[in-house]
Design a protein around this motif. Structure first.
Motif, PDB file in Angstrom:
ATOM      1  N   GLU A 111      45.792  38.673  30.445  1.00 48.23           N
ATOM      2  CA  GLU A 111      46.012  37.414  31.157  1.00 48.23           C
ATOM      3  C   GLU A 111      47.382  37.387  31.835  1.00 48.23           C
ATOM      4  N   SER A 112      48.299  38.214  31.378  1.00 48.74           N
ATOM      5  CA  SER A 112      49.688  38.184  31.858  1.00 48.74           C
ATOM      6  C   SER A 112      49.914  38.863  33.209  1.00 48.74           C
ATOM      7  N   LEU A 113      48.922  39.529  33.769  1.00 48.29           N
ATOM      8  CA  LEU A 113      49.113  40.151  35.087  1.00 48.29           C
ATOM      9  C   LEU A 113      49.294  39.067  36.160  1.00 48.29           C
ATOM     10  N   PRO A 114      49.947  39.396  37.259  1.00 45.46           N
ATOM     11  CA  PRO A 114      50.198  38.386  38.303  1.00 45.46           C
ATOM     12  C   PRO A 114      48.973  38.185  39.217  1.00 45.46           C
ATOM     13  N   TYR A 115      47.889  37.690  38.653  1.00 48.56           N
ATOM     14  CA  TYR A 115      46.669  37.446  39.419  1.00 48.56           C
ATOM     15  C   TYR A 115      46.894  36.371  40.477  1.00 48.56           C
ATOM     16  N   LYS A 116      46.205  36.481  41.570  1.00 51.29           N
ATOM     17  CA  LYS A 116      46.273  35.477  42.633  1.00 51.29           C
ATOM     18  C   LYS A 116      45.208  34.394  42.446  1.00 51.29           C
ATOM     19  N   HIS A 117      44.046  34.774  41.891  1.00 52.71           N
ATOM     20  CA  HIS A 117      42.939  33.835  41.691  1.00 52.71           C
ATOM     21  C   HIS A 117      43.103  33.157  40.325  1.00 52.71           C
ATOM     22  N   THR A 118      43.665  31.960  40.350  1.00 47.92           N
ATOM     23  CA  THR A 118      43.886  31.218  39.102  1.00 47.92           C
ATOM     24  C   THR A 118      43.367  29.782  39.226  1.00 47.92           C
ATOM     25  N   ASP A 119      42.342  29.595  40.057  1.00 46.61           N
ATOM     26  CA  ASP A 119      41.824  28.251  40.334  1.00 46.61           C
ATOM     27  C   ASP A 119      41.442  27.484  39.074  1.00 46.61           C
ATOM     28  N   GLU A 120      40.887  28.191  38.102  1.00 47.27           N
ATOM     29  CA  GLU A 120      40.415  27.521  36.883  1.00 47.27           C
ATOM     30  C   GLU A 120      41.308  27.813  35.687  1.00 47.27           C
ATOM     31  N   GLY A 121      42.512  28.288  35.932  1.00 52.03           N
ATOM     32  CA  GLY A 121      43.445  28.559  34.846  1.00 52.03           C
ATOM     33  C   GLY A 121      43.838  30.021  34.770  1.00 52.03           C
ATOM     34  N   PRO A 122      44.790  30.319  33.896  1.00 53.14           N
ATOM     35  CA  PRO A 122      45.325  31.684  33.821  1.00 53.14           C
ATOM     36  C   PRO A 122      44.335  32.724  33.291  1.00 53.14           C
ATOM     37  N   ASP A 123      43.254  32.291  32.658  1.00 53.91           N
ATOM     38  CA  ASP A 123      42.254  33.241  32.143  1.00 53.91           C
ATOM     39  C   ASP A 123      41.119  33.472  33.137  1.00 53.91           C
ATOM     40  N   ASP A 124      41.218  32.880  34.316  1.00 56.25           N
ATOM     41  CA  ASP A 124      40.144  32.948  35.305  1.00 56.25           C
ATOM     42  C   ASP A 124      39.969  34.355  35.878  1.00 56.25           C
ATOM     43  N   ALA A 125      40.999  34.887  36.502  1.00 59.25           N
ATOM     44  CA  ALA A 125      40.893  36.190  37.157  1.00 59.25           C
ATOM     45  C   ALA A 125      40.654  37.320  36.160  1.00 59.25           C
ATOM     46  N   CYS A 126      41.358  37.307  35.037  1.00 60.13           N
ATOM     47  CA  CYS A 126      41.144  38.381  34.058  1.00 60.13           C
ATOM     48  C   CYS A 126      39.718  38.329  33.514  1.00 60.13           C
ATOM     49  N   GLY A 127      39.129  37.143  33.455  1.00 57.39           N
ATOM     50  CA  GLY A 127      37.725  37.019  33.055  1.00 57.39           C
ATOM     51  C   GLY A 127      36.799  37.688  34.054  1.00 57.39           C
ATOM     52  N   HIS A 128      37.091  37.553  35.332  1.00 54.56           N
ATOM     53  CA  HIS A 128      36.291  38.202  36.367  1.00 54.56           C
ATOM     54  C   HIS A 128      36.430  39.724  36.312  1.00 54.56           C
ATOM     55  N   VAL A 129      37.648  40.201  36.056  1.00 55.08           N
ATOM     56  CA  VAL A 129      37.876  41.645  35.952  1.00 55.08           C
ATOM     57  C   VAL A 129      37.090  42.219  34.770  1.00 55.08           C
ATOM     58  N   LYS A 130      37.152  41.562  33.626  1.00 54.63           N
ATOM     59  CA  LYS A 130      36.423  42.033  32.438  1.00 54.63           C
ATOM     60  C   LYS A 130      34.921  42.036  32.694  1.00 54.63           C
ATOM     61  N   CYS A 131      34.442  41.033  33.383  1.00 54.21           N
ATOM     62  CA  CYS A 131      33.028  40.956  33.736  1.00 54.21           C
ATOM     63  C   CYS A 131      32.632  42.129  34.631  1.00 54.21           C
ATOM     64  N   ALA A 132      33.484  42.446  35.602  1.00 54.74           N
ATOM     65  CA  ALA A 132      33.195  43.554  36.509  1.00 54.74           C
ATOM     66  C   ALA A 132      33.150  44.886  35.764  1.00 54.74           C
ATOM     67  N   VAL A 133      34.009  45.041  34.774  1.00 50.91           N
ATOM     68  CA  VAL A 133      34.037  46.269  33.976  1.00 50.91           C
ATOM     69  C   VAL A 133      32.804  46.369  33.085  1.00 50.91           C
ATOM     70  N   MET A 134      32.407  45.277  32.464  1.00 52.04           N
ATOM     71  CA  MET A 134      31.325  45.280  31.475  1.00 52.04           C
ATOM     72  C   MET A 134      29.930  45.143  32.084  1.00 52.04           C
ATOM     73  N   GLY A 135      29.779  44.281  33.061  1.00 50.40           N
ATOM     74  CA  GLY A 135      28.469  44.058  33.667  1.00 50.40           C
ATOM     75  C   GLY A 135      27.756  42.835  33.119  1.00 50.40           C
ATOM     76  N   VAL A 136      26.772  42.371  33.886  1.00 52.59           N
ATOM     77  CA  VAL A 136      26.064  41.136  33.530  1.00 52.59           C
ATOM     78  C   VAL A 136      24.584  41.343  33.223  1.00 52.59           C
ATOM     79  N   SER A 137      24.143  42.600  33.160  1.00 50.06           N
ATOM     80  CA  SER A 137      22.723  42.795  32.859  1.00 50.06           C
ATOM     81  C   SER A 137      22.518  43.977  31.921  1.00 50.06           C
ATOM     82  N   LEU A 138      21.419  43.900  31.197  1.00 49.78           N
ATOM     83  CA  LEU A 138      20.991  44.971  30.295  1.00 49.78           C
ATOM     84  C   LEU A 138      19.520  45.243  30.526  1.00 49.78           C
ATOM     85  N   ASP A 139      19.135  46.493  30.466  1.00 43.45           N
ATOM     86  CA  ASP A 139      17.728  46.888  30.459  1.00 43.45           C
ATOM     87  C   ASP A 139      17.442  47.515  29.108  1.00 43.45           C
TER      88      ASP A 139
END
Length: 126
Positions: free
Chosen positions: A60-88
């Motif tokens: 959370e401590s990185l200097p993210y630019k996207h913080t519209d919904e708080g300081p955990d917003d952008a890092c949440g998107h990064v983690k999502c991109a790394v992990m993925g949103v679907s399983l087969d």
């Protein structure tokens, strides 16, 4: 945190999955700051280690630019991109063909829990 949701998924599909001899079950999380994964389902420390490692990868401590919904917003998107949103997950003889120690996790990447929606689709030979 990482939440074991295997039983929730099994309950949601129990009447329909029985109809399939062989097939595929897709789980799709309709969000951009949470993810799905398969991992070991017995030892609670696995969940804690997963959360710790993701926090190290995208703190959370990185200097993210996207913080519209708080300081955990952008890092949440990064983690999502790394992990993925679907399983087969394969379906075999009316059941999900999960390995002995595999469980389905919903990984929440925001500090405060949010209500999350998963679309489940199944296809195959009945």
């Amino acid at each position: 945190g990482a939440y074991l949701v295997t039983n929730d998924v099994l309950k949601a599909i129990e009447s329909e999955v029985r109809k399939y001899k062989i097939g595929m079950c897709n789980l799709f999380l309709q969000h951009t700051s949470a993810s799905l994964c398969l991992n070991e389902n017995v030892c609670r420390e696995v969940r804690e280690d997963l959360t710790m490692a993701l926090d190290h990868i995208a703190p959370e401590s990185l200097p993210y630019k996207h913080t519209d919904e708080g300081p955990d917003d952008a890092c949440g998107h990064v983690k999502c991109a790394v992990m993925g949103v679907s399983l087969d997950i394969p379906i075999r003889d009316g059941k999900l063909a999960l390995g002995t120690w595999q469980g389905i996790y919903l990984c929440e990447h925001r500090v405060y829990q949010h209500r999350r929606s998963v679309v489940i689709t199944m296809q195959g030979e009945k």
